[in-house]
Design an enzyme around this catalytic site. Sequence first.
Site, PDB file in Angstrom:
ATOM      1  N   HIS A 170       1.007  -1.357  -0.263  1.00  0.00           N
ATOM      2  CA  HIS A 170      -0.252   0.096   0.001  1.00  0.00           C
ATOM      3  C   HIS A 170       0.728   1.428  -0.007  1.00  0.00           C
ATOM      4  O   HIS A 170       1.167   1.492   0.954  1.00  0.00           O
ATOM      5  CB  HIS A 170      -0.901   0.224   1.922  1.00  0.00           C
ATOM      6  N   GLU A 220      -2.244  -1.556  -3.635  1.00  0.00           N
ATOM      7  CA  GLU A 220      -4.003  -0.640  -3.342  1.00  0.00           C
ATOM      8  C   GLU A 220      -3.873   0.648  -2.643  1.00  0.00           C
ATOM      9  O   GLU A 220      -2.456   0.939  -2.581  1.00  0.00           O
ATOM     10  CB  GLU A 220      -4.086  -1.859  -1.479  1.00  0.00           C
ATOM     11  N   HIS A 232      -8.336  -6.512   6.801  1.00  0.00           N
ATOM     12  CA  HIS A 232      -8.118  -5.197   8.248  1.00  0.00           C
ATOM     13  C   HIS A 232      -8.568  -5.794   9.350  1.00  0.00           C
ATOM     14  O   HIS A 232      -9.562  -6.439   9.472  1.00  0.00           O
ATOM     15  CB  HIS A 232      -9.569  -3.987   8.025  1.00  0.00           C
TER      16      HIS A 232
HETATM   17  N1  PXP Z   1      -6.957  -4.382   3.752  1.00  0.00           N
HETATM   18  C1  PXP Z   1      -6.485  -2.047   3.200  1.00  0.00           C
HETATM   19  C2  PXP Z   1      -7.733  -1.933   1.941  1.00  0.00           C
HETATM   20  C3  PXP Z   1      -6.050  -1.985   4.822  1.00  0.00           C
HETATM   21  O1  PXP Z   1      -5.277  -0.281   3.803  1.00  0.00           O
HETATM   22  C4  PXP Z   1      -4.580  -2.670   4.758  1.00  0.00           C
HETATM   23  C5  PXP Z   1      -4.048  -1.811   5.708  1.00  0.00           C
HETATM   24  O2  PXP Z   1      -3.547  -1.422   5.462  1.00  0.00           O
HETATM   25  C6  PXP Z   1      -5.407  -4.126   5.399  1.00  0.00           C
HETATM   26  C7  PXP Z   1      -6.440  -4.573   4.648  1.00  0.00           C
HETATM   27  C8  PXP Z   1      -4.707  -5.265   5.933  1.00  0.00           C
HETATM   28  O3  PXP Z   1      -4.525  -4.784   7.245  1.00  0.00           O
HETATM   29  P1  PXP Z   1      -4.235  -5.604   8.274  1.00  0.00           P
HETATM   30  O4  PXP Z   1      -2.964  -4.405   8.623  1.00  0.00           O
HETATM   31  O5  PXP Z   1      -5.125  -4.571  10.083  1.00  0.00           O
HETATM   32  O6  PXP Z   1      -4.116  -6.594   8.534  1.00  0.00           O
END
Ligand code: PXP
Length: 243
Positions: free
Chosen positions: A45, A72, A192
């Site tokens: 990201h 992302e 997430h």
């Molecule tokens: N999906 C998105 C769109 C995110 O922004 C993130 C965090 O960068 C994640 C998934 C992964 O989340 P986590 O780090 O809490 O596992």
Amino acid sequence: MTACKLSVNINKIATLRNARGGTIPNVVKAALDIERFGGEGITVHPRPDERHIRFRDVYELKECVTTEFNIEGYPSDDFLKLVESVKPHQVTLVPDSPMVLTSNAGWDAIREQAFLKKIIDRLKQNGMRVSVFMDTDLKQIDAAAATGADRIELYTERYASGFEKSPQQAIADYQKAAAHAAFLKMGVNAGHDLNLNNLNYLIKNIPQIVEVSIGHALISDALYYGLQNTVQMYKHQIKSARE
Ligand code: PXP
């Protein structure tokens, strides 16, 4: 049952590297090791301030990642330029403002429908699969389908924060949202705040999920169990849910 892929978000490895400058830990090596240990995808990201993954990392990773590469981010001009030159397998669009700590909401696809549609058309014409980060509201999911998105990624923070109190209650809206997205012919990803406690239940009870993207908890667990064990523990949670 269809398989569910584990895509490992390696932002936190870059955060650790950036704390000291230099190249330790090495982001490219970590990605290759994660793949060797069984990870089925690598997610990054890149943010405008490059506080974790840098744009340069993305170009380097593109040269060597052999599993699914997922980038992302918010579709700013710089982000779109990056993904159009790297051409990952999947682009996940998130509505983050530049300085936000981490993604904290899905798209308002009703309000942003025209904006998203234009970008999604452009990315799909360039051969990339596009997923949009969404909350569970069914009207919003209708609007996401109208943008032409191939998939939605369900924002699972609310599931994760409600899980300890009542897994059944926490998952109910997600089950409806995933079924609705599948009815509208979109694939379903999730991500997430997923971790070793809440992952199995999610995958077992939402058969439509084809991919999870996990970073923070997985990389934190790796401090205790090591990266190889940790990737395999997460994969076991997923695999056992689908048997
Ligand atoms: N999906 C998105 C769109 C995110 O922004 C993130 C965090 O960068 C994640 C998934 C992964 O989340 P986590 O780090 O809490 O596992």
